[in-house]
Design an enzyme around this catalytic site. Structure first.
Site, PDB file in Angstrom:
ATOM      1  N   GLU A 246     -11.688  13.348 -11.657  1.00  0.00           N
ATOM      2  CA  GLU A 246     -12.659  13.462 -12.908  1.00  0.00           C
ATOM      3  C   GLU A 246     -14.013  13.547 -12.456  1.00  0.00           C
ATOM      4  O   GLU A 246     -15.496  14.305 -12.524  1.00  0.00           O
ATOM      5  CB  GLU A 246     -11.611  13.079 -14.373  1.00  0.00           C
TER       6      GLU A 246
ATOM      7  N   ASP B 124       5.669   9.127   1.132  1.00  0.00           N
ATOM      8  CA  ASP B 124       4.798   9.570  -0.344  1.00  0.00           C
ATOM      9  C   ASP B 124       3.303  10.286   0.652  1.00  0.00           C
ATOM     10  O   ASP B 124       3.610   9.533   2.190  1.00  0.00           O
ATOM     11  CB  ASP B 124       4.793   8.960  -1.375  1.00  0.00           C
TER      12      ASP B 124
ATOM     13  N   ASP C  43       1.991  18.348  -2.308  1.00  0.00           N
ATOM     14  CA  ASP C  43       1.244  19.885  -2.297  1.00  0.00           C
ATOM     15  C   ASP C  43       1.912  20.943  -1.873  1.00  0.00           C
ATOM     16  O   ASP C  43       3.136  21.018  -1.843  1.00  0.00           O
ATOM     17  CB  ASP C  43       0.038  18.511  -1.137  1.00  0.00           C
TER      18      ASP C  43
ATOM     19  N   ASP D   3       6.984   7.729  -7.172  1.00  0.00           N
ATOM     20  CA  ASP D   3       7.555   7.177  -5.782  1.00  0.00           C
ATOM     21  C   ASP D   3       9.078   6.397  -6.513  1.00  0.00           C
ATOM     22  O   ASP D   3       9.997   5.587  -5.681  1.00  0.00           O
ATOM     23  CB  ASP D   3       6.978   6.769  -5.188  1.00  0.00           C
TER      24      ASP D   3
ATOM     25  N   THR E  61       6.036  15.399  -0.500  1.00  0.00           N
ATOM     26  CA  THR E  61       4.643  15.310  -1.468  1.00  0.00           C
ATOM     27  C   THR E  61       5.000  17.171  -1.871  1.00  0.00           C
ATOM     28  O   THR E  61       5.634  17.807  -2.036  1.00  0.00           O
ATOM     29  CB  THR E  61       3.753  15.814  -0.471  1.00  0.00           C
TER      30      THR E  61
ATOM     31  N   THR F 223      -0.371  11.679  -0.920  1.00  0.00           N
ATOM     32  CA  THR F 223      -1.586  10.754  -1.399  1.00  0.00           C
ATOM     33  C   THR F 223      -1.072   9.451  -2.112  1.00  0.00           C
ATOM     34  O   THR F 223      -0.613   9.397  -2.374  1.00  0.00           O
ATOM     35  CB  THR F 223      -1.534  11.783  -2.867  1.00  0.00           C
TER      36      THR F 223
ATOM     37  N   ARG G  51       5.684  20.716  -2.540  1.00  0.00           N
ATOM     38  CA  ARG G  51       5.959  20.733  -4.088  1.00  0.00           C
ATOM     39  C   ARG G  51       7.090  20.291  -4.303  1.00  0.00           C
ATOM     40  O   ARG G  51       8.110  20.852  -5.846  1.00  0.00           O
ATOM     41  CB  ARG G  51       6.079  22.829  -3.967  1.00  0.00           C
TER      42      ARG G  51
END
Length: 928
Positions: free
Chosen positions: A556, A421, A743, A873, A741, A423, A843
């Protein structure tokens, strides 16, 4: 106490839609069909007799128990071919046919089996001690008359009322009754369940939330009817009858075992599921008896040796029978007429068969029984080395590596492909606000770490290629000085006040300078969206006097820190409002503004956005929304696309810099429009049934349309320390590396360069699908044919490559991967992928991660290793031959052998570099 007072006034029962629903129904509406389990709250004595007697809260993750150890362990030992042979030989050694004494055959077998069983017993004993430690944990339980006393977890019964205090784990699956907050909310950390670090907001039922003191449970009773135990973590069907009213129970009102109470003084709950009935234990499989590839290969070798042994013994026995038949009658001195049946020349077949048995025993040392003992001892010592490995010890938490079994250690030396992975694994999962785009204008001048690392790596590769040329040397030195200048200027910020979550540099927005920009109104709206559109709670740090934020995601929290630094500080939340302290430097004193929250539409992985509907001080109703750019752009109005083209261009640039992006938008509502929608929303919110979530989704989607684009944010998720060196070591060990990933392709490619997965001069093969809006069968076939053609052409190009040192990298996105994984194409895709030094899949969904891992494992027939750190994962980790979960930010579910997340080898490694460097060294050592 200060923190408790800050939060004690919070009441957000009308805000949450997807995560915190609290439908209230009457007795006729609230009956739940198909709920066979009945629980009498605060009456555990009712559950001592069947059919209401449920399992205890005692849990066991061991492979054996007192009665099953000997039969089960012996069965496992005699699954080995060599042990079966020596058992038969030992039994035959007590007959007159044996050339040895029985002791010489039985003793080695007993030692081999005994050592292996002792190792299994020791490893299982460690599991037992860990279980014992968990079962002995104490929790406060209601014993009657409003009095609570501490009991061990294993003594808890269904129906008990328990009081769980801050930072304690929940001892069983509980129905959340009340908390120390008058609003009946609590914060739960579920990283041990799903790997997610963000805190979940749980909410008690309105009817029971006033029961927030010990004495309140003196007369409390209730009857719960609910579903039977099942492994679904996110669903719950049931109701509770309390005070002659019937209330539906929502999944958000269930506190699951092994999750932890955070930022809440205490909660009260009624025990619903105990022990192995709890959802986390329902998800745990029994400890499998696994055998490594080497052991299976050894069995094949033993079969070959046994065949050779039988052949030798057969030749020997035939020769013996011939000799007995033709020559023994002439040996009068042996008295052949008086011999026993084993040497009777009149019946040579019997002596021949007897000699076959004797020869099998005599030549039995051809099969190396000591080899199994040696391997068992080596694996046991390796497990000790893993536990004591200082490189895999985390100083901050004090947790070392822990090998819970050693059966698969040697598989690390057989790894051919690593699937990782990105992230949280290659990167830290710690977000810094770095850049933004407002009204199509880019702000933020700091380079990302990925950009710097990629530039440095490219400079190093260029220097190596041109080292022989003096002119090139001069140029390289110049570029190196320039690069070093950039890095030095970046490091100069260390003399400034470092702000966690904020690494933004641009004087146009800082210190109130944004008021001088031409798009002041849009900037004001952008900052307010950052400060208002969230579910975080502010906390006052008593030591520093600064506010910190408990947010549901690191992104956030970074947005709130950024808003504060821009002059829009979120400092207070009440029952229905958020308060922002806005600073405008020319005016001096900050202005405090209140925004009334009317509705909050939560972020989910399916929605990929969140929205908040607020009323400002002027009475205007605004919908503020943030989410994935693809989702937001699809919901823009015709008049709201003014900055779309410029923003899209900047989003692509941010993606190329390895940054995570979100788009921000808003919508102004009139009173009648909002009232009509809110009526539908409240009706959907209070409904009961299987289609409630779908109804809420539909109603929310009706509101989140015709938006106006404001801008976009870009936050940085930094690389883990030592990742490039780690990947170099893995490549030196001859391992192939895949990165899977979610992303964008640009982000993944740039991080690939930064972490040395992609190198300068490496030829990239990008497989992409045609853009087609048609959904017809013909259109899909055309897309599929195009992808197949790209794969075929790329494979042909690699075959025709004449440079033996040429390296290729394959890059494919999730939409294309969906076609590539179909049955008639997946082997073409795999054939191309295995020819490449690196593979990046962008993606991709969690399911696609698992499917790719399965394809590599089954298609190549070689050992695969998966590395990940989050719940998305898990499928990949379980599919791989060996799974390693990184225990750092996202939990401690670390695995070697993925079928059982809790009971196989666990390695608590705290960054991917430390973990993988050790694997690379170990793999290299095994191959040598």
């Amino acid at each position: 106490m200060t923190r408790g007072r800050i939060r004690a006034k919070l009441r957000r029962s009308q805000l949450y839609t997807f995560a915190c629903l609290r439908p209230h129904v009457n007795e006729t509406e609230g009956s739940v069909q198909g709920c066979p389990r009945v629980i009498y709250c605060n009456q555990p004595h009712m559950h001592k007799k069947r059919p209401l007697k449920y399992c205890t809260n005692y849990i066991s993750t061991t492979k054996y128990n007192f009665f099953s150890y000997f039969p089960k362990a012996l069965f496992e030992q005699f699954n080995r071919v060599a042990n079966i042979y020596f058992l038969i030989a030992a039994l035959l050694s007590v007959t007159p046919l044996s050339p040895f004494s029985p002791v010489s055959m039985l003793l080695p077998l007993a030692i081999v089996v005994g050592v292996s069983m002792a190792k299994e017993a020791l490893e299982d004993w460690r599991r037992f001690m860990q279980d014992k430690e968990v079962n002995a944990r104490k929790v406060s339980v209601h014993v009657g008359n409003g009095v609570f006393s501490y009991k061990p977890w294993e003594k808890i019964q269904v129906g008990d009322i328990v009081k769980v205090e801050k930072d304690q784990f929940f001892p069983a699956d509980l129905l959340f009754l009340s908390s120390s907050y008058e609003d009946g909310i609590c914060y739960v950390e579920t990283m041990n369940l799903d790997g997610e670090t963000n805190l979940k907001v749980k909410r008690a039922m309105e009817a029971t939330s006033p029961l927030n003191e010990d004495e309140a449970f003196k007369e409390f009773t209730g009857t719960v009817k609910c579903e039977n135990p099942n492994p679904s973590l996110y669903t719950f069907v049931g109701n509770i009858e309390y005070d002659r009213e019937l209330y539906a129970i929502d999944p958000s009102q269930i506190l699951l075992r092994d999750s932890k109470l955070r930022n809440t003084a205490h909660v009260y709950g009624s025990v619903i599921f105990t022990g192995h009935d709890s959802k986390v234990m329902q998800n745990a499989t029994t400890s499998p008896s696994k055998r490594s590839g080497i052991e299976k290969k050894m069995d094949k070798i033993i079969f070959i040796l046994f065949a050779i042994l039988v052949l030798i013994s057969l030749i020997s026995s035939i020769g013996f029978a011939v000799k007995i038949n033709y020559q023994t009658p002439q040996w009068w001195y042996l008295k052949p007429k008086e011999t026993d049946v084993y040497f009777n020349p009149g019946k040579p077949l019997v002596p021949g068969l007897a000699h076959l048995v004797t020869a099998l025993i005599l030549y039995g040392y051809l099969i190396p029984i000591s080899l199994y003992v040696s391997i068992e001892i080596v694996k046991f010592l390796q497990a000790i080395f893993i536990n004591q490995d200082i490189s895999m010890y985390d100083d901050e938490s004090g947790i070392p590596a822990q090998a819970r079994t050693s059966n698969l250690n040697e598989e690390l030396g057989q790894v051919d492909t690593i699937l990782s992975d990105k992230t949280g694994t290659l990167t830290c999962n710690q977000m810094d606000f770095l850049k933004c785009s407002v009204a199509g204008t880019a702000y933020g001048v700091s380079p990302s770490e990925v950009e710097l690392a990629a530039a440095k790596q490219m400079a190093i590769d260029l220097e190596e290629q041109n080292r022989e040329s003096a002119n090139a040397k001069h140029k390289n030195s110049g570029s190196e000085i320039e690069l070093e200048t950039v890095i030095t200027s970046n490091d100069g910020n260390d003399f400034k006040r470092r702000i966690k979550g904020f690494n933004f540099e641009d004087s146009r927005l800082m210190d109130g300078n944004w008021l001088k920009e031409p798009n002041v109104d849009t900037l004001l709206l952008f900052f307010r969206i950052l400060a208002i559109c969230h579910t975080a709670i502010p906390e006052l740090n008593e030591e520093t006097g600064n506010l910190t934020y408990e947010a549901e995601s690191p992104d956030e929290a970074a947005f709130l820190v950024a808003a504060r630094e821009f002059g829009f500080e979120f400092y207070r939340r009440t029952q229905s409002s958020v308060f922002i302290r806005e600073r405008y430097p020319p005016k001096g004193q900050p202005v405090e503004r209140e925004f009334k929250i009317l509705n909050l539409l939560d972020f989910t992985s399916k929605r990929k956005r969140m929205s908040v509907i607020v009323r400002d001080e002027d009475g205007q109703i605004l919908l503020l929304c943030k989410g994935a750019d693809s989702i937001i752009f699809d919901r823009l109005s015709k008049n709201g696309r003014m900055y779309e083209e410029a923003t899209t261009k900047l989003l692509n640039e941010y993606g190329e810099a390895g940054l995570r992006t979100l788009a921000l938008a808003y919508k102004q509502l009139d009173e009648s429009e909002y009232s009509a929608w809110n009526s539908e929303f409240q009706k959907a919110k209070s409904s009961i049934g299987a289609d409630r979530e779908a109804t809420l989704e539909h109603v929310s989607d009706m509101m989140e349309k015709d938006l106006i684009l404001v801008g976009a944010t870009a936050v940085e998720d930094k690389l883990q320390k030592g990742v490039p060196q780690c990947i170099d070591k893995l490549a030196q060990a001859g391992l192939k590396i895949w990165v899977l990933t979610g992303d964008k392709m640009e982000t993944a490619i740039n991080i690939g360069f930064a972490c040395s997965l992609l190198r300068q001069g490496m030829k990239q093969i990008c497989i992409t699908a045609l853009n087609s809006d048609s959904v017809g069968k013909a259109a899909k076939e055309a897309v599929k044919d195009n992808i197949l053609m790209q794969i075929t052409n790329a494979s042909q190009m690699i075959k025709l490559e004449r440079d033996p040192h040429a390296a290729y990298a394959l890059i494919i996105e999730g939409k294309t991967l969906a076609y590539a994984l179909e049955d008639d194409m997946k082997h073409h895709f795999l054939g191309l992928a295995v020819e490449c030094a690196s593979v990046i899949c962008c993606r991709v969904s969690p399911k696609q991660k698992a499917l790719v891992t399965r394809l590599v494992k089954e298609g190549t027939g070689k050992t695969t290793l998966a590395i990940g750190d989050g719940a998305n994962d898990v499928g990949m980790i379980q599919e791989a031959d060996i799974g390693i979960g990184i225990s750092g930010v996202e939990g401690m579910q670390i695995v070697l052998s993925g079928h059982d997340m809790r009971k196989c080898i666990q390695v608590f490694a705290f960054d991917i570099a430390d973990c993988s460097l050790k694997i690379a060294k170990f793999a290299t050592f095994c191959r040598l």
